[in-house]
Design an enzyme around this catalytic site. Sequence first.
Site, mmCIF file in Angstrom:
data_model
loop_
_atom_site.group_PDB
_atom_site.id
_atom_site.type_symbol
_atom_site.label_atom_id
_atom_site.label_comp_id
_atom_site.label_asym_id
_atom_site.label_seq_id
_atom_site.Cartn_x
_atom_site.Cartn_y
_atom_site.Cartn_z
ATOM 1 N N ARG A 51 0.823 -1.210 0.000
ATOM 2 C CA ARG A 51 0.000 0.000 0.000
ATOM 3 C C ARG A 51 0.860 1.264 0.000
ATOM 4 O O ARG A 51 0.359 2.352 -0.240
ATOM 5 C CB ARG A 51 -0.958 0.016 1.206
ATOM 6 N N TYR A 103 -12.756 20.676 -14.120
ATOM 7 C CA TYR A 103 -13.329 19.338 -14.111
ATOM 8 C C TYR A 103 -14.442 19.278 -13.059
ATOM 9 O O TYR A 103 -14.192 19.546 -11.886
ATOM 10 C CB TYR A 103 -12.234 18.305 -13.833
ATOM 11 N N ASP A 176 -4.116 21.123 -13.142
ATOM 12 C CA ASP A 176 -4.639 19.923 -13.795
ATOM 13 C C ASP A 176 -4.265 20.054 -15.271
ATOM 14 O O ASP A 176 -4.827 20.866 -15.998
ATOM 15 C CB ASP A 176 -6.159 19.865 -13.604
ATOM 16 N N LYS A 201 -6.871 9.353 -18.982
ATOM 17 C CA LYS A 201 -7.126 10.000 -20.262
ATOM 18 C C LYS A 201 -5.935 9.792 -21.210
ATOM 19 O O LYS A 201 -5.651 8.676 -21.564
ATOM 20 C CB LYS A 201 -7.448 11.480 -20.017
HETATM 21 C C1 LIG Z 1 -11.231 12.740 -15.924
HETATM 22 C C2 LIG Z 1 -10.647 13.971 -15.387
HETATM 23 C C3 LIG Z 1 -10.364 14.091 -14.026
HETATM 24 C C4 LIG Z 1 -10.686 13.002 -13.023
HETATM 25 O O1 LIG Z 1 -9.902 11.880 -13.275
HETATM 26 P P1 LIG Z 1 -10.357 10.372 -12.915
HETATM 27 O O2 LIG Z 1 -9.218 9.560 -13.417
HETATM 28 O O3 LIG Z 1 -11.654 10.127 -13.624
HETATM 29 O O4 LIG Z 1 -10.541 10.310 -11.435
HETATM 30 C C5 LIG Z 1 -9.770 15.267 -13.597
HETATM 31 N N1 LIG Z 1 -9.482 16.273 -14.447
HETATM 32 C C6 LIG Z 1 -9.755 16.186 -15.763
HETATM 33 C C7 LIG Z 1 -9.407 17.313 -16.662
HETATM 34 C C8 LIG Z 1 -10.338 15.034 -16.274
HETATM 35 O O5 LIG Z 1 -10.630 14.959 -17.581
#
Ligand SMILES: *Cc1c(COP(=O)(O)O)cnc(C)c1O
Length: 381
Positions: A51, A103, A176, A201
């Site tokens: 973990r 997001y 992000d 993504k």
């Molecule tokens: C999908 C996404 C997230 C969240 O990510 P997860 O892997 O679904 O938890 C955060 N920021 C952006 C820009 C995203 O496209």
Amino acid sequence: MAESRHPATMAAQALGWIDEQTKALIPPVHCATTFIRDPDNQYRAGYSYGRTTNPTFVQPEALLAKLEGGAACLTFASGMAAATAVFLALRPGDHVVAPQVMYWGLRNWLKSFAAEQGLLVDFVDAGATDALAAAVKPGRTRLIWIESPANPTWTITDIAAAAEIARRAGARLAIDSTVATPVLTRPIELGADIVMHSATKYLNGHSDVVAGALVTARQDELWDRIAAIRSGNGAILGSFEAWLLLRGMRTLHLRVERASRTAQAIAEHLVRDRRVVAVLYPGLSRHPGHAVAARQMRGGFGGMLSIRVAGGESAAIATAARVTVWKRATSLGGVESLIEHRASIEGAGSPAPGDLLRLSVGIEDAADLIGDLEQSLAGAG
Ligand SMILES: *Cc1c(COP(=O)(O)O)cnc(C)c1O
């Protein structure tokens, strides 16, 4: 040395790692949850329990740290696990500045859980540097969180300007960077302290892994707290997912370059279409963030765009209903192109207009994608 190579080479070869014992070019999946202690009670290999860390994390973390130009990387169970770890590392009473357009899942989490945990969060128009600067409370603001390009209008934040605002206030800048990827933008070079990715993504790129990552500009006390939160909250990636993530990252540059090129072509095509009232894409000179995007994004403006369909919400939903090549689904950054009526998933409080369709451009033939959008828009009559 890997240092002297171009990013696409480092990614394709996963930093040139070879297994010492077997000479395997591809790393194994390490499933072990526990590791042998040395007779003198040490864990010299660096692994004790599954973990905390896992040898399968090492390569994707090292590669992403290198691609972002950071000092260290941690992978997480999801993008949300990565993002929330940054906020959980703050303390009650700390002030945070976040974007109005971001997001949706994280915006909702900040409005509910973060507020309940005692963080003070102000949401501002992060496309306007003045608004960011005005929201900062010197001595109180600990973190400025931005997203660029930001879901679902692809608002651009000037990363270098935001970093300067954070620095002057004694706060950190976290971004992000899921949509830009390190192929197009390297926020740490522009002054960001932490870069976050939903690795679900583009980094993985094949819509078959949920994963997240953080990269830090330096290993400091905040980073140690974040690592402790990953371990303490058990927000770790599974071994097989870590392995798939590295496999996906080997083709990151090819996929992002192709998706950006096709997205630019689609945007330029749809801008002339009267059935589309607006095309939101930072690669178009009319996009309000174009000049800043041109400065901080290299080699393209990304694979994400949105369109606003003439005829409003029902026309937008009907357009999405008619696609045959595009897939009607949420998420982004995979090899297959996705179309989504964004307001339907974001729900109440969403800044997404009802007539907006979000397009995640994959790596298919551009003519097939444009032709399919043509026929679905034509169906509106
Ligand atoms: C999908 C996404 C997230 C969240 O990510 P997860 O892997 O679904 O938890 C955060 N920021 C952006 C820009 C995203 O496209």
